[in-house]
Design a protein around this motif. Structure first.
Motif, short mmCIF file in Angstrom:
data_model
loop_
_atom_site.label_atom_id
_atom_site.label_comp_id
_atom_site.label_asym_id
_atom_site.label_seq_id
_atom_site.Cartn_x
_atom_site.Cartn_y
_atom_site.Cartn_z
N ILE A 30 0.72 -1.28 -0.01
CA ILE A 30 0.00 -0.09 0.06
C ILE A 30 0.90 1.34 -0.05
CG2 ILE A 30 -1.55 1.39 1.31
CD1 ILE A 30 -3.30 -0.86 2.12
N PRO A 31 1.98 1.54 0.79
CA PRO A 31 2.42 2.66 0.86
C PRO A 31 3.53 2.86 -0.27
CG PRO A 31 2.82 1.49 3.02
CD PRO A 31 2.31 0.53 1.83
N LEU A 32 3.69 1.71 -1.07
CA LEU A 32 4.48 1.68 -2.33
C LEU A 32 3.73 2.32 -3.47
CD1 LEU A 32 6.39 -1.68 -2.48
CD2 LEU A 32 7.23 0.53 -1.48
N TRP A 33 2.21 2.42 -3.52
CA TRP A 33 1.73 3.27 -4.65
C TRP A 33 0.86 4.35 -3.96
CZ3 TRP A 33 -3.76 3.18 -3.99
CH2 TRP A 33 -4.21 2.12 -3.49
N VAL A 34 0.51 4.26 -2.79
CA VAL A 34 -0.22 5.35 -2.29
C VAL A 34 0.67 6.69 -2.11
CG1 VAL A 34 -1.62 6.39 -0.19
CG2 VAL A 34 -2.30 4.12 -1.07
N ILE A 35 1.73 6.72 -1.26
CA ILE A 35 2.59 7.71 -0.90
C ILE A 35 2.90 8.43 -2.26
CG2 ILE A 35 4.71 8.24 0.15
CD1 ILE A 35 4.22 6.16 2.36
N PRO A 36 3.69 7.61 -3.29
CA PRO A 36 4.19 8.21 -4.38
C PRO A 36 2.90 9.00 -5.02
CG PRO A 36 5.01 6.22 -4.45
CD PRO A 36 4.02 6.23 -3.33
N LYS A 40 0.32 10.54 -3.77
CA LYS A 40 0.11 11.71 -2.89
C LYS A 40 1.11 12.74 -3.14
CE LYS A 40 -2.23 9.62 1.06
NZ LYS A 40 -3.34 10.21 1.33
N GLU A 41 2.46 12.30 -3.25
CA GLU A 41 3.40 13.18 -3.48
C GLU A 41 3.38 13.69 -4.96
OE1 GLU A 41 5.57 14.40 -1.22
OE2 GLU A 41 4.67 13.48 0.33
N LEU A 42 3.00 13.11 -5.89
CA LEU A 42 3.09 13.43 -7.19
C LEU A 42 1.83 14.42 -7.49
CD1 LEU A 42 4.31 13.19 -9.95
CD2 LEU A 42 2.97 11.29 -10.58
N THR A 70 -0.99 19.21 1.45
CA THR A 70 -1.45 18.33 0.26
C THR A 70 -1.21 16.87 0.49
OG1 THR A 70 0.85 18.63 -0.43
CG2 THR A 70 -0.74 20.29 -1.40
N GLY A 71 -1.40 16.11 -0.26
CA GLY A 71 -1.40 14.67 -0.09
C GLY A 71 -2.36 13.84 0.30
#
Length: 223
Positions: A115-121, A123-125, A138-139
């Motif tokens: 989950i963090p491998l696709w959610v966090i990027p 959010k940042e992008l 943001t995010g």
């Protein structure tokens, strides 16, 4: 082409031609296309994103019941539920003497781990700001809590289904999981933690991931 089973009765050799293509298009293509559309609208601040923000303004109304629903998407709630199911299914599968008994549980655990491998990027992008009640920052796109709930409760149901007896019991478990996930999404929007499209986008991604988990299990005869 027709063949006979060990008792001499006719049967159809799976898979039935035409069904896998339709199934793949429905389970994978539709959620992926919807996610792409939503992401494009959010990034471009298109009419769908603007309508989303107007809708959110009319929905936000904080309260204890909706906070409870939103909390069901917390890691501290959803992950232990999945962990219990992972352990139970691994134990039940091992007692059958089946080879690679750990695979179904490991596959569901892997979906949660990434989950963090696709959610966090994302959010940042995309760097989408949140509803006004959340203040600056943001995010918010996509919703991590929605993803956690969807994969935890959805994955748990997919693992449990082969071990449940009776169609009514299976249907009840599926309906409960759907209601819980809808409740989590509603709670997040009602509390003003996310825009509605943040939640829907996570549902789209998780629908594809859960379809992958189902496909993985069915290909190995575990579902």
């Amino acid at each position: 082409m027709r063949h006979t089973d060990p008792d001499g009765h006719p049967r159809t050799t799976p898979p039935v031609r035409g069904w896998p293509t339709f199934l793949l298009a429905l389970l994978f293509g539709l959620p992926a296309a919807l996610f792409a559309l939503i992401t494009w609208q959010v990034v471009a601040a298109g009419p769908l994103a603007r309508a989303d923000e107007r809708l959110s303004d009319s929905l936000v109304h904080r309260g204890a019941p909706t906070q409870f629903l939103a909390d069901l998407g917390n890691i501290t709630v959803a992950v232990p539920v999945l962990a219990l199911v992972l352990g139970y299914v691994a134990w039940r599968t091992r007692t059958t003497g089946r080879d690679h008994w750990w695979r179904p549980s490991a596959a569901a655990a892997l979906l949660m781990a990434v989950i963090p491998l696709w959610v966090i990027p994302l959010k940042e992008l995309i760097a989408r700001s949140g509803p006004p009640i959340m203040g600056p920052g943001t995010g918010f796109y996509p919703s991590g809590h929605t993803a956690t709930a969807s994969l935890a409760y959805g994955g748990a149901v997919l693992l449990l289904l082969p071990w449940l007896r009776g169609v009514l019991v299976r249907r009840a478990v599926v309906v409960i999981a759907i209601v819980v996930n809808i409740g989590v999404g509603f709670g997040l929007v009602r509390q003003g933690y996310h825009w509605p499209l943040d939640v829907v986008a996570s549902w789209c991604v998780c629908a594809t991931l859960l379809a992958s988990l189902w496909w993985f299990g069915s290909r190995r005869g575990s579902g």
